[in-house]
Design an enzyme around this catalytic site. Structure first.
Site, PDB file in Angstrom:
ATOM      1  N   SER A  65      -0.053   6.863  -3.727  1.00  0.00           N
ATOM      2  CA  SER A  65       0.075   6.924  -5.395  1.00  0.00           C
ATOM      3  C   SER A  65       1.525   6.717  -5.909  1.00  0.00           C
ATOM      4  O   SER A  65       1.707   6.449  -7.013  1.00  0.00           O
ATOM      5  CB  SER A  65      -0.395   8.302  -5.657  1.00  0.00           C
ATOM      6  OG  SER A  65       0.425   9.410  -5.383  1.00  0.00           O
ATOM      7  N   LYS A 115       4.710  13.095  -8.084  1.00  0.00           N
ATOM      8  CA  LYS A 115       4.593  12.219  -9.084  1.00  0.00           C
ATOM      9  C   LYS A 115       5.923  12.320  -9.818  1.00  0.00           C
ATOM     10  O   LYS A 115       6.885  12.947  -9.325  1.00  0.00           O
ATOM     11  CB  LYS A 115       3.363  12.749 -10.098  1.00  0.00           C
ATOM     12  CG  LYS A 115       2.340  12.916  -9.536  1.00  0.00           C
ATOM     13  CD  LYS A 115       1.622  11.798  -8.804  1.00  0.00           C
ATOM     14  CE  LYS A 115       0.179  12.248  -8.348  1.00  0.00           C
ATOM     15  NZ  LYS A 115      -0.811  11.118  -7.560  1.00  0.00           N
TER      16      LYS A 115
END
Length: 269
Positions: A65, A115
């Protein structure tokens, strides 16, 4: 003469006492050395535990990701002290508690997420045509760290390219055309499957997600992955689209195995 013999006997006794004393001294010295090393080892273990639990996070990244900033399998270190006296800034890569993690029900690898910080507390984050706008800005964020061109709607409505047996999302460009032949859809000569017919590994919520506007709650952050086309992040989480500040554990600052160097902070100017 008798006194002389007595003197010799006394010398023998002295030598015996000195020999015993030397041996005992050596034993005491060895024991002290062993205890010294034990203390050093115990101290080192305590320091390592304290550092690993209160100063840094030593983590493995299992998913893609955050490509190409962080590659699957990378070992990285996050510094907890980054936010002892300040809060996350836009562009910070943070390690945080997965808000969807449930003890005993969720894979242990999903307990922590990594993230990038996009929206700050109280900000309005608008995603429009694969661009991010903050607080009604006329200009989108300049995101040079993205893995590839960001496809509108996370890329899940553009089809899959099965060329060479691999599954990859294909980004249609000007001049591309889809041809239907004998019930088979072809994009530039490659067979594709469109949207709802390939949802085996893609959730309905992800596939149908549209552009949207998010008003970040106070003491919360809006986080997204650099691999914007394949990142399960704040855009998709049911129940909450934000991460609370108390769940942000550390700032990721270096990838060390393999060596990726220090994660720089992007400029949005």
């Amino acid at each position: 003469m008798e006194n002389n013999f007595n003197d010799l006997d006394n010398l023998d006794n002295v030598d015996a006492v000195q020999t015993v004393g030397t041996t005992q001294g050596k034993k005491n010295s060895v024991a002290k050395e062993i205890f010294s090393w034990i203390r050093i080892i115990i101290f080192a273990i305590v320091v390592a535990v304290v550092i690993n639990n209160f100063v840094i996070i030593n983590a493995n990244v299992p998913s893609g990701s955050m490509e190409n900033t962080i590659i699957p399998g990378d070992r990285m270190i996050g510094f907890r002290g980054s936010y002892w006296f300040s809060s996350p800034k836009r562009g910070d890569i943070v390690i945080f508690n997965n808000p969807e993690y449930v003890e005993g029900q969720t894979d242990e690898d999903s307990k922590l997420y990594v993230k990038r910080t996009i929206g700050l507390p109280g900000e309005k984050v608008e995603i429009r045509e694969a661009k991010v706008y903050i607080n009604d800005s006329k200009k989108p964020l300049k995101e040079n760290y993205l893995k590839e061109e960001w496809i509108k709607n996370a890329g899940y409505d553009t089809g899959i390219d099965y060329n060479n047996g691999s599954i990859t999302f294909y980004v249609p460009k000007k001049g591309d055309s889809i041809v239907v032949k004998d019930g088979v859809k072809l994009l530039n000569g490659h067979e594709i499957v469109l949207k709802n017919s390939y949802l085996k590994d893609v959730s309905e919520g992800t596939a149908d997600l549209k552009d949207g506007t998010y008003t970040v709650k106070n003491d919360c952050y809006f986080l997204m992955g650099d691999n914007r086309n394949d990142s399960w992040d704040c855009r998709y989480w049911p129940g909450t689209n934000y991460v609370s500040e108390e769940d942000v554990l550390a700032r990721a600052f270096v990838g060390y195995l393999p060596w990726r160097g220090f994660y720089g902070k992007p400029s949005y100017e």
